[in-house]
Design a protein around this motif. Sequence first.
Motif, short mmCIF file in Angstrom:
data_model
loop_
_atom_site.label_atom_id
_atom_site.label_comp_id
_atom_site.label_asym_id
_atom_site.label_seq_id
_atom_site.Cartn_x
_atom_site.Cartn_y
_atom_site.Cartn_z
N GLY A 1 0.81 -1.21 0.00
CA GLY A 1 0.00 0.00 0.00
C GLY A 1 0.85 1.26 0.00
O GLY A 1 0.49 2.26 -0.65
N ASP A 2 1.95 1.22 0.71
CA ASP A 2 2.84 2.39 0.74
C ASP A 2 3.50 2.62 -0.62
O ASP A 2 3.68 3.76 -1.04
CB ASP A 2 3.92 2.20 1.81
CG ASP A 2 3.34 2.21 3.22
OD1 ASP A 2 2.25 2.79 3.40
OD2 ASP A 2 3.98 1.63 4.12
N GLN B 1 9.66 3.51 -15.13
CA GLN B 1 11.09 3.28 -15.02
C GLN B 1 11.55 3.36 -13.56
O GLN B 1 12.39 2.57 -13.12
CB GLN B 1 11.85 4.33 -15.86
CG GLN B 1 13.35 4.14 -15.89
CD GLN B 1 13.78 2.86 -16.59
OE1 GLN B 1 13.08 2.37 -17.47
NE2 GLN B 1 14.91 2.32 -16.19
N ILE B 2 11.00 4.30 -12.82
CA ILE B 2 11.35 4.45 -11.40
C ILE B 2 10.92 3.22 -10.61
O ILE B 2 11.68 2.67 -9.80
CB ILE B 2 10.72 5.72 -10.83
CG1 ILE B 2 11.34 6.96 -11.49
CG2 ILE B 2 10.89 5.79 -9.31
CD1 ILE B 2 10.58 8.25 -11.20
N LEU B 3 9.67 2.76 -10.84
CA LEU B 3 9.18 1.58 -10.13
C LEU B 3 10.00 0.35 -10.49
O LEU B 3 10.25 -0.52 -9.66
CB LEU B 3 7.70 1.34 -10.46
CG LEU B 3 7.07 0.13 -9.75
CD1 LEU B 3 7.07 0.33 -8.23
CD2 LEU B 3 5.66 -0.11 -10.25
N TRP C 1 3.04 5.92 -3.03
CA TRP C 1 4.23 6.61 -3.57
C TRP C 1 4.12 6.76 -5.08
O TRP C 1 4.38 7.84 -5.63
CB TRP C 1 5.47 5.81 -3.17
CG TRP C 1 6.76 6.27 -3.75
CD1 TRP C 1 7.38 7.48 -3.55
CD2 TRP C 1 7.63 5.51 -4.60
NE1 TRP C 1 8.58 7.52 -4.23
CE2 TRP C 1 8.75 6.32 -4.88
CE3 TRP C 1 7.57 4.24 -5.14
CZ2 TRP C 1 9.80 5.88 -5.68
CZ3 TRP C 1 8.62 3.79 -5.93
CH2 TRP C 1 9.71 4.61 -6.20
N VAL C 2 3.71 5.70 -5.76
CA VAL C 2 3.53 5.76 -7.21
C VAL C 2 2.44 6.76 -7.58
O VAL C 2 2.59 7.53 -8.54
CB VAL C 2 3.20 4.36 -7.77
CG1 VAL C 2 2.70 4.44 -9.21
CG2 VAL C 2 4.42 3.46 -7.70
N ASN C 3 1.36 6.78 -6.82
CA ASN C 3 0.29 7.75 -7.08
C ASN C 3 0.82 9.18 -7.01
O ASN C 3 0.44 10.03 -7.82
CB ASN C 3 -0.84 7.57 -6.06
CG ASN C 3 -1.56 6.24 -6.21
OD1 ASN C 3 -1.39 5.54 -7.21
ND2 ASN C 3 -2.35 5.90 -5.22
N ALA C 4 1.68 9.44 -6.04
CA ALA C 4 2.25 10.78 -5.88
C ALA C 4 3.18 11.11 -7.05
O ALA C 4 3.17 12.25 -7.55
CB ALA C 4 3.00 10.88 -4.56
#
Length: 371
Positions: free
Chosen positions: A109-110, A129-131, A114-117
């Motif tokens: 969930g965290d 790419q970051i994920l 973070w991805v949503n932000a």
Amino acid sequence: MGTVEPYEASSGRRYRVRYRKPDRSQTTKRGFKTKRDADQFLATVEVSKLRGDWLDPTRSRVTIGEMAREWLASQLQLKQTTLSGYRHSLEKHVLPRWGKVRLADVAHGDVQAWVNALTKTLAPSTVRQILLALSGVLKYSIRDGRLLSNASDDIRLPRIKRERRGYLDHDQAFELARACGGYEDVILFLAYTGLRWGEMAALRVNCIDLPRRRVEVREAVAETRGQLVWGTPKSHERRSVPFPDFLVKPLQARSGGKQGEDLVFTTHEGAVLRGGNFRNRKFDPALKAVQAMEPDFPKITPHDLRHTAASLAVSAGANVKAVQRMLGHASAAMTLDVYADLFDDDLDAVAAALDLGAAANVVKMWSNDAA
């Protein structure tokens, strides 16, 4: 079997669990408030040992930052440009958020939050790419026996919207080339061979076979954080690419007086052609000038000349396998996926061919019915 024992702590009675690891060494976990909690923990330990998926909790106490360094050092198979991209994603986005977080404390969930932000300020492809960098660290931790699952799996990602691709026809390719005064051959070479910019910039004189009208693509150069990085082409595959006869003279002129290992395409001063500099100083001004006269002229980048090469090849009758080999794609399926729109006309051709093949029988059938 392990044991559960009570002990006195400053906060009252607590319970500790003594148990043996799979290597038969003994360890202890303390701090359980109730005997039931301790018994349940011991039961899960014994079950996981029987399943073979027990992990030493102490091994998941290391931080993402520590594991990121190990993961990067282990990526020996990656090209320097790819490795640099991962390093950039880690340093700028992953480590500021997760660097001091322990592996055991990373929750799905965290990660999603973070991805949503990230999605609010970054392009979908950048977020992916970051994920990918974070996921790589977590997967490495699983293989190293520090985690059982990857908290970055099944994260919902923003969709990548495909922009309408710009293709130039023959007249437009030559028009743009003329506008890039002094580098006409660069534009036409890219538009009629489909080489990537880095492959063209790394092309050497001894890679050109003028009698056969072939170039051998065996090297590429990329600019990473201002530094030139030399390596193999994308997917590490060498390939032989044809070029049209009208490029023979420009290539002869570029190669004249040079040694076999000299670069074919360079700046007027003999330096490596850098994509960013070329686009800012030559390509974009030339494109702007052409579009000022022709508002409908496609909006493209130097890399889009590769797409033009695919389009011109298909319109000339090349099949998907030939286009795949020309562009250096890993498979024909990939070529079809990237350029599905170029092969739409093939469907019309199939219908026309089927109609032609059946024509005699159709006439006979309707004639018999009429009789």
